[in-house]
Design an enzyme around this catalytic site. Structure first.
Site, PDB file in Angstrom:
ATOM      1  CB  SER A  65      -0.903   0.506   1.228  1.00  0.00           C
ATOM      2  OG  SER A  65      -1.521  -0.892   0.952  1.00  0.00           O
ATOM      3  CB  ALA A 159      -3.483   1.685  -2.086  1.00  0.00           C
ATOM      4  CE  LYS A 160      -7.491  -2.893   5.846  1.00  0.00           C
ATOM      5  NZ  LYS A 160      -8.217  -3.054   5.241  1.00  0.00           N
ATOM      6  CB  ALA A 161      -5.713   4.237   0.899  1.00  0.00           C
TER       7      ALA A 161
END
Length: 313
Positions: A65, A159-161
């Site tokens: 990420s 992405a774990k945004a």
């Protein structure tokens, strides 16, 4: 906030900070723009003490990420793995949810080139995300959201945004206003993507399907369930899934670190299968909990025992 939480420590940039003192400035960049990344990790109580489930896989995704979002990482993976073990040990938690996050502090404007990356790791006891034992048997009610899952050309869905979850929160609020427990989001082509914070599976004629979409996060629990199911002899396929395919499925369930394996009993007011947890879901759910609680030696490599690693250090 409970006293038990106030007595916890949070790891920030290599230091252990009391919960109440772990703060950021109101002008923090990530607070204003939602630009950051995070992970959700669980540690489970086992006969050998707390063990983190798939620690390295979560840390690897955290770094993926960061790479996608162009966020420089000030610590290496080994350091952050040790920090997650340390924070559980220092907080004396038998089981825990962990929240690593990379964030920017004070900044002006949109530029990030002059900002320093901060890393925090919090841990606390957190039970079943979508409900207790009854929900794990009975299942939840879900509504299809009017909000489309983020387009991969608008934000990076792998992405774990932090900011990506605005979409999820709006969908969940909408579902809860309608009397449901969770939302189901469709992708930009109208196919099923995922829940507000979970991946989804359906079962038809003992075959298991999960969406093949660029809009869904590469869930670690999702990959775990696919592996377990194949090991148990089930055929598992990734494919585009339409909303009406979920309506006529024999079973459906959500997966995620927080949600674990949660049955879906209704979607958009339509009963799915028998209207409760189905036999395939029950088998997978049971095996999953055996694994994370240290009762399945064939999957022991997925567990990192806190006591063992802290003793080594």
């Amino acid at each position: 906030m409970s006293d038990s939480k106030e007595n916890l420590l949070i790891w920030i940039n290599g230091e252990l900070i009391p919960w109440k003192e772990a703060t950021v400035h109101v002008m923090a960049y990530t607070l204003h723009y939602g630009f950051g990344i995070f992970e959700g990790v669980r540690a489970y109580a086992t006969d050998q003490g707390p063990a983190i489930f798939r620690l390295q896989d979560h840390t690897d995704r955290f770094f993926r990420s960061a790479h996608i979002m162009n966020i420089p990482m000030p610590f290496d993976k080994t350091t952050l793995n040790k920090a997650q073990l340390e924070i559980i040990n220092k907080n004396k938690l038998g089981s825990a949810y962990l929240r690593p996050m990379a964030y920017y502090d004070v900044g002006t404007g949109l530029h990030t080139s002059n900002l320093k990356t901060n890393i925090m790791i919090a841990s606390w006891e957190w039970g079943t995300y979508l409900g207790g034992k009854e929900i794990m048997e009975k299942g939840i009610k879900v509504q299809t959201a009017s909000y489309t899952r983020n387009h991969p050309n608008s934000v990076y869905c792998k992405a774990k945004a932090n900011g990506n979850y605005t979409n999820s929160i709006l969908a969940l609020q909408e579902a809860q206003r309608a009397g449901c427990d969770e939302a189901l989001l469709l992708d930009h082509e109208g196919y099923v993507a995922e829940g507000s914070g979970e991946n989804i599976f359906i079962v038809r004629k003992d075959k298991i399907f999960t969406p093949h979409t660029s809009s869904a996060l590469e869930g670690i629990t999702r990959e775990t369930i696919m592996t377990i199911a194949e090991d148990m002899g089930y055929e598992v396929s990734e494919k585009p899934i339409s909303r009406d395919e979920v309506y006529v499925a024999d079973e459906a369930f959500f997966t995620g670190t927080a949600a674990e394996v949660t049955p879906i009993r209704k979607l958009d007011g339509r009963k799915i299968g028998s209207g409760k947890r189905g036999p395939v879901t029950e088998k997978l759910q049971s095996k999953y909990f055996d694994i994370v609680n240290g009762r399945a030696p064939e999957y022991a490599h997925w567990l990192t025992y806190v006591a063992n690693e802290v003793t080594k250090a």
